[in-house]
Every structure is written in C-alpha cells, then in structure tokens.
Write an enzyme that holds these catalytic residues in place. Sequence first.
Site, PDB file in Angstrom:
ATOM      1  N   GLY A 213      -9.044  -8.499   0.814  1.00 12.61           N
ATOM      2  CA  GLY A 213      -7.692  -8.535   1.359  1.00 12.61           C
ATOM      3  C   GLY A 213      -7.074  -9.926   1.314  1.00 12.61           C
ATOM      4  O   GLY A 213      -5.936 -10.098   0.880  1.00 12.61           O
TER       5      GLY A 213
ATOM      6  N   GLY B  69     -13.120  -3.828   2.020  1.00 12.54           N
ATOM      7  CA  GLY B  69     -14.452  -3.427   2.462  1.00 12.54           C
ATOM      8  C   GLY B  69     -15.097  -2.423   1.524  1.00 12.54           C
ATOM      9  O   GLY B  69     -16.285  -2.519   1.205  1.00 12.54           O
TER      10      GLY B  69
ATOM     11  N   LYS C 278     -17.085 -16.464   5.779  1.00 17.67           N
ATOM     12  CA  LYS C 278     -18.480 -16.444   6.204  1.00 17.67           C
ATOM     13  C   LYS C 278     -19.420 -15.931   5.114  1.00 17.67           C
ATOM     14  O   LYS C 278     -19.174 -14.904   4.502  1.00 17.67           O
ATOM     15  CB  LYS C 278     -18.626 -15.567   7.446  1.00 17.67           C
ATOM     16  CG  LYS C 278     -17.791 -16.089   8.599  1.00 17.67           C
ATOM     17  CD  LYS C 278     -18.403 -15.824   9.950  1.00 17.67           C
ATOM     18  CE  LYS C 278     -18.796 -14.405  10.172  1.00 17.67           C
ATOM     19  NZ  LYS C 278     -17.953 -13.626  11.029  1.00 17.67           N
TER      20      LYS C 278
ATOM     21  N   ARG D 192       0.825  -1.218   0.000  1.00 15.94           N
ATOM     22  CA  ARG D 192       0.000   0.000   0.000  1.00 15.94           C
ATOM     23  C   ARG D 192       0.854   1.260   0.000  1.00 15.94           C
ATOM     24  O   ARG D 192       0.479   2.268  -0.599  1.00 15.94           O
ATOM     25  CB  ARG D 192      -0.933  -0.004   1.209  1.00 15.94           C
ATOM     26  CG  ARG D 192      -2.099  -0.940   0.999  1.00 15.94           C
ATOM     27  CD  ARG D 192      -3.020  -0.950   2.174  1.00 15.94           C
ATOM     28  NE  ARG D 192      -4.275  -1.597   1.808  1.00 15.94           N
ATOM     29  CZ  ARG D 192      -5.168  -2.038   2.682  1.00 15.94           C
ATOM     30  NH1 ARG D 192      -4.941  -1.893   3.977  1.00 15.94           N
ATOM     31  NH2 ARG D 192      -6.276  -2.608   2.274  1.00 15.94           N
TER      32      ARG D 192
END
Length: 408
Positions: free
Chosen positions: A365, A389, A207, A39
């Site tokens: 990620g 996100g 999930k 990053r």
Amino acid sequence: MTSHTLNELLAEGVRGRYILVRSDLNVPLDGSTVTDDGRIKASLPVLSKLTDAGARVLVTAHLGRPKGAPRGEALPPPRSGPAGRTCRLQGHPGGDTVGSSAKEAAASLQDGEALVLENVRFDARETSKDDAERGAFADELVALTGDNGAYVDDAFGAVHRKHASVYDVATRLPSYLGDLVHTEVEVLRKLTADTQRPYVVVLGGSKVSDKLAVIDNLIGKADTILVGGGMLFTFLAAAGHKVASSLLEEDQIPVVQDYLKRASDAGTQFVVPTDVVVAEKFAADAAHETVAADAIEDSSFGAQGIGLDIGPDSAAAFASRIKGAKTVFWNGPMGVFEFEAFSAGTRAIAQALTETEAFTVVGGGDSAAAVRTLGFADDQFGHISTGGGASLEYLEGKELPGLSVLDR
Ligand code: ADP
Ligand code: MG
C-alpha cells in the site's frame, strides 16, 4: 490453478441473473471524505461488463473495521452512474447488510442495474472464526441471488481472508475469478514460478518483522534482494555495525543472520546499502547528512542520529541492479518518502523501475502510494498490485482461502 473466469460466466449468459460480486472498495477515508478513489475506479470494469450484459449485480465490500451499527440513513434515490447506468445504494433502517432493506432493494433491481450492499463488516458473522456463523451469513447473501445466481470474486485485497463474503459464498454458488483477481494471480505467478532471470527483489518499508516470511520464501528464488527502508538497520546490525537511533529490531538480528547464511548457500545475494542519510531527528525539516553505512554513529548527530533514507551511492547501485534485471518486484519504500528530504532513495528506485526492460511489479500500500505521490504514473510500471497483505501472503507461499476456494 484452474479457476473459471468472468469471461466464461459472460459466455454462459447473465441476463436477468443475480450476480454477487465481492469488490474491493476499501478506500482510505479522512473523516467521511474519500482521499483516494483508485480502488472504486478499478472495480468499475467488472461491474460494467456484468451490467452491460444485463445482469442484476449485487456488490459486497468492506470498508475499514466499523464499530457499532450503520447509521440507518435514508435511502438515496437510484443514481445514474458515470456511464448512465443505474446504481442503487442500500439504505439501512434496519441496520444490517442482508436484512429487509437489502431484500427489498435486491427484489426491485432491474436487468443491468447494480446494488451496493452495506459494508459486510457491520455483520460480525462476516469475519467469524466459527464456520457455522460465517456460513449462516453466506446463506443469507446467497439467498439474495435467487435460484440461478453466481459469484464473482474481484477483491484481490481480501483473498487472504477466510471471510463469509470471500470464502463461504464461493462454496455455495458457481464461482468465477473477476478480472482484477485474475490479473493479480497471473502477475504473482510470474514472480513465483518460471520467473525470468535475473530476478531482483527490492525490499524496504518500516519493519523487517512484517516482511520476514516473504524474505524467507524468496531465498533461493530471487537472484538478488536489495535491502532498504527501516529494515536495513537490522541487516547492518546483523553484520556487526552500530546504527545509532535508527529503527532496529534487535530480536530479529539472529533471524536475519540466519537468512544471510542460508542465502549464500541458495544462490541469493542480499545487497545492503553502503551509505545512509542520517537525520538529527524524525522530522521533515531535520538536519541531515550522508554517511557510510558502517559509520552511522560517526555522523555529527552521534548516537542520536536516525537513518531515514538510503544514500545516493546505494541508490545508484540499486538502480543499476534493477536495470540489469528481467524481473523486478518492489515492496516497501527505501526511506521516509513522506518527507521530501528523505524521498530521494525511493524516487531513484521508482525511476529505475520505469527505465528497466524488466517486467516490474510494485506491491504494498505505501509503495503504491509512494510512486503516485512522487509523480509517477501507474502505466510506467508492469503492474501495481492492489492488495498489499494478500500479495505478500501469496509471495510467502501461503495458501489464500479466497483463491483456493475458486480452484476447481
Ligand atoms: P508497504 O505498505 O509498501 O508494504 P510498509 O508499510 O512496510 O510498506 O512501510 C512503509 C513505511 O516505511 C513508510 O511510511 C516509510 O516512511 C517507512 N520507512 C521507510 N524507511 C524508513 C526508515 N529508515 N525509518 C523509518 N521508517 C521508514
Ligand atoms: Mg504499509
């Protein structure tokens, strides 16, 4: 969306002006060691364009969710960066991001120099739900830019946050899309409007509940949704199969059943694995075998068995769908790729993405980390999204405050 871009700002001229840049420097740390500086490297081009053009650059960023106050270490001397540019790091004897040390350091900045301000999340106002509190912090950040400042948002990973350094500063300064944000938005737009078909989405990860809103929004948009990872067991259970001790979110079964029903009306096909790699336990060296997806409890491990990867037949079927696609979006590893024995499904999908003619996007990620640890190079994919996100929220169809504030 009609936002102004960094190139427009450069065309206006930035020499001698203070330009506030929100970067995404939120790197993973092991103690105080940066384990992946991707990053930081990705942030450099925008900063260099500005310093090359003579701007005085003030960089804001967050790093984790810090508790307590900064340690107040002595200021390191100004350093010459990789390309011979001077970059100062702000020290924090006073212990805040916009206090006297920031003011002094900003005031002494020369044309073509950059100053990295302390982690904005040390100031509780950055993330406050109270507009006035965030606004007061934004006012102090903006004050550092003098009377001819501008703001560049280059932190795609934070655009879904209504935070002072992302949102409120943009309401106070002429604001521009940094290149990283610009690229992400262009790519994500291709996944949501006028998408080239067939549009194949590969979803995995741990999930199903993390991904429900995305699935919901993709029904009717994607032609095919390939389901792997931990969430596949909730899909198998929704079809009436037993999944032994695999990851299962029972409360989501009705939701998944509703999706399956809506999908067939909307022209979206869910493809669920036909075979699964089942392990004796959750461990790198666990005994394992491949069984039919509707007979997981019939493995040698019975009700103890845990599905940790999609099987080879499913991987081949998924790969062939990917090769026939024009657009592919992939989020979530197919199995527990961190364990070599259960990484084949994820590897097969990554391989297929590198071989298809389709425009390919990897988001998330862990998915980005997976393709890198499995030895693939970033340039083998159409785009690897930097904001997990934020990209998911974009695909969920949510409004992202950091983007809409730049839309004028
Ligand atoms: P991303 O960050 O790309 O959105 P997620 O955070 O949703 O992905 O999920 C990544 C994790 O999912 C990985 O750590 C992987 O080990 C885990 N995972 C994948 N398949 C399974 C499975 N069958 N059982 C348990 N965990 C799984
Ligand atoms: Mg993750």
